[in-house]
Design an enzyme around this catalytic site. Structure first.
Site, PDB file in Angstrom:
ATOM      1  N   GLU A   1       0.665  44.252  -7.483  1.00 20.83           N
ATOM      2  CA  GLU A   1      -0.182  43.124  -7.885  1.00 20.83           C
ATOM      3  C   GLU A   1       0.674  41.892  -8.149  1.00 20.83           C
ATOM      4  OE1 GLU A   1      -2.521  44.323 -11.239  1.00 20.83           O
ATOM      5  OE2 GLU A   1      -3.991  45.342  -9.990  1.00 20.83           O
TER       6      GLU A   1
ATOM      7  N   ARG B   1      -5.881  45.318  11.387  1.00 23.75           N
ATOM      8  CA  ARG B   1      -7.067  44.716  10.803  1.00 23.75           C
ATOM      9  C   ARG B   1      -6.672  44.107   9.471  1.00 23.75           C
ATOM     10  NH1 ARG B   1     -11.985  46.380  10.940  1.00 23.75           N
ATOM     11  NH2 ARG B   1     -12.070  44.224  10.336  1.00 23.75           N
TER      12      ARG B   1
ATOM     13  N   LYS C   1      -7.641  40.601  15.786  1.00 27.73           N
ATOM     14  CA  LYS C   1      -8.304  40.229  17.039  1.00 27.73           C
ATOM     15  C   LYS C   1      -7.304  39.717  18.084  1.00 27.73           C
ATOM     16  CE  LYS C   1     -12.538  39.736  14.505  1.00 27.73           C
ATOM     17  NZ  LYS C   1     -13.529  38.876  13.872  1.00 27.73           N
TER      18      LYS C   1
ATOM     19  N   TYR D   1       2.277  49.917  -5.358  1.00 25.80           N
ATOM     20  CA  TYR D   1       1.388  48.956  -6.003  1.00 25.80           C
ATOM     21  C   TYR D   1       2.162  47.683  -6.294  1.00 25.80           C
ATOM     22  CZ  TYR D   1      -3.458  49.470  -7.096  1.00 25.80           C
ATOM     23  OH  TYR D   1      -4.806  49.440  -7.006  1.00 25.80           O
TER      24      TYR D   1
ATOM     25  N   ASP E   1     -12.157  28.759  10.527  1.00 25.20           N
ATOM     26  CA  ASP E   1     -11.983  30.214  10.580  1.00 25.20           C
ATOM     27  C   ASP E   1     -11.679  30.545  12.036  1.00 25.20           C
ATOM     28  OD1 ASP E   1     -12.232  32.931  10.819  1.00 25.20           O
ATOM     29  OD2 ASP E   1     -14.140  33.080   9.738  1.00 25.20           O
TER      30      ASP E   1
ATOM     31  N   THR F   1      -8.193  36.469  11.025  1.00 25.72           N
ATOM     32  CA  THR F   1      -7.806  37.872  10.937  1.00 25.72           C
ATOM     33  C   THR F   1      -6.459  38.011  11.637  1.00 25.72           C
ATOM     34  OG1 THR F   1      -8.932  38.401  13.003  1.00 25.72           O
ATOM     35  CG2 THR F   1     -10.176  38.739  10.978  1.00 25.72           C
TER      36      THR F   1
END
Ligand code: PLP
Length: 423
Positions: free
Chosen positions: A47, A226, A220, A45, A191, A217
């Site tokens: 954050e 992903r 692709k 974790y 984008d 992304t």
């Protein structure tokens, strides 16, 4: 330990190995990317951001995340990058959260003309929270008319203009979009989820000098895991005059970082960020430029082969890795859904897609979308693409003849044995 899932993963591997993958948004990552995704990093974790975390024990993942940021900045010549968005839609959502107020007007590319859900579609949060407006393509040419984009922008006075699409086969005039954005006082977002890898390889126009913010992304065309990314060519002071406690202007980098976390997401997925870092490293190799050239050459060969067989490519051809095919030119009887079903039964995976000014619903559609990124990763060249289009034409024409579809499937499966995928 879990034979059911194990068996299903094996089945999926066989499906990927034996089929011809033409879904324009898909690709095959390297074994190294897969390994990172299955690593112990998933347990951590973290954050916050490198050097500024809300949890202890982040020394190692800090280095990994910083490396991902540095490699991404290097790859695109960007001054700022955020590699935490869980996927492309989250990257866009974070930008919207950072730069817009609920109800603000935005201007994006129409979903039914090839745009993306997250650019203001009424079924997406972006179309519910913001006042969405769209530009599209011309019915005659299938291309975007920049004069119409300008008059639309002057009419709706958007706070944010979005360029980029999921099914547009032509390159973008980012410089002209920027002129329009400046004229109406909007920020400009590109984008580049689809063409990102081709832009990184300098095979298409570069949005970085013209767009205030660029999202993408990592999967692709970048062939990574992903996931989403946000970049800026140059960081700049926020245009709304917001200042920090010391009275200094708040930079956009700070606004975007806090829009991702804590604005939009909780902790980052560090195993995914490691996989992104690997993919960005791969994309900076000379071999990736060669790959990009072959992707474009294969798409060109496919577009010509489709046209020769009586299909119509929207906009008449392609500059990138994909094309949208209007089946109505071949026969008014064929729906995208029927074509998709016949092709998938022959192990040629594509998706049905609405074409601009489609008379059919999104469930049936009059078109299909195909892309060459995944088959190029498998090693296919132009002459293979012509063979594939022969099979596709055969399958679409004989969509009601299961025996012929089965014959094509057998040929497809045998053909793909020559292009191994994963050891
Ligand atoms: C695929 C895509 C996205 C987002 O993809 P995710 O499925 O959320 O990763 C965003 N924008 C465009 C233009 C896309 O094609």
């Amino acid at each position: 330990m879990d034979p059911v899932i194990q068996q299903l993963v094996q089945e999926e591997l066989q499906r990927q190995r034996h089929g011809i993958e033409l879904i324009a948004s898909e690709n095959f990552t390297s074994q190294e990317v897969l390994n990172a995704l299955g690593s112990c990093l998933t347990n951590k974790y973290a954050e916050g951001y490198p050097g500024k975390r809300y949890y202890g024990g982040c020394e190692v993942v800090d280095k990994i995340e910083q490396l991902a940021i540095d490699r991404l900045c290097q790859l695109f010549g960007a001054e700022y990058a955020n590699v935490q968005p869980h996927a492309g839609a989250q990257a866009n959502a974070a930008v919207f959260l950072g730069v817009l107020q609920p109800g603000d007007p935005i201007l994006g590319f129409d979903l039914s003309h090839g745009g993306h859900l997250s650019h203001g579609s009424s079924v997406n949060f972006s179309g519910k929270v913001y006042q969405a407006n769209f530009y599209g393509v011309e019915e005659e040419s299938g291309t975007i008319n920049m004069d119409k984009v300008r008059s639309k922008a002057k009419e709706v006075k958007p706070k944010l203009i979005i360029c980029g699409a999921s099914a547009y086969s032509r390159d973008w005039d980012y410089a002209r979009f920027r002129q329009i954005a400046d004229e109406v006082g909007a920020l400009l977002l590109a984008d580049i989820a689809h063409p990102a890898g081709l832009i990184a390889a300098k095979l298409l126009n570069d949005p970085m000098p013209y767009c205030h913010i660029v999202t993408s992304t990592a999967d692709k065309r970048l062939r990574g895991r992903r996931g989403g990314i946000i970049m800026m060519g140059k960081d700049f002071a926020n245009p709304w005059g917001k200042t920090n406690k010391k009275g200094e202007p708040i930079m956009m980098s700070a606004i975007l970082n806090s829009a991702v976390f804590p604005g939009m997401q909780g902790g980052p997925l560090e195993h995914a960020i490691a996989a992104k870092a690997i993919a960005f490293g791969e994309a900076s190799q000379e071999s990736f430029v060669q790959y990009g050239r072959q992707v474009i050459a294969n798409a060109g060969a496919m577009a010509r082969a489709f046209t020769d067989r009586g299909y119509q490519i929207i906009s008449g051809g392609t500059d990138n890795h994909l094309m949208l095919i209007d089946l109505r030119a071949k026969s008014s009887e064929i729906t995208g859904r029927d074509a998709e079903n016949a092709l998938v039964a022959a192990d040629i995976t594509i998706n049905k897609n609405m074409v601009p000014f489609d008379g059919r619903s999104a469930f049936y559609t009059s078109g299909i979308r195909v892309g060459t990124a995944a088959i190029t990763t498998r090693g296919l060249k132009e002459h293979h693409c012509e063979q594939i289009i022969d099979w596709m034409d055969d399958a679409i024409t004989n969509r009601n003849n299961p025996a012929i579809i089965q014959e094509i499937k057998t040929k497809v499966n045998k053909f793909m044995m020559d292009f191994p995928l994963y050891p």
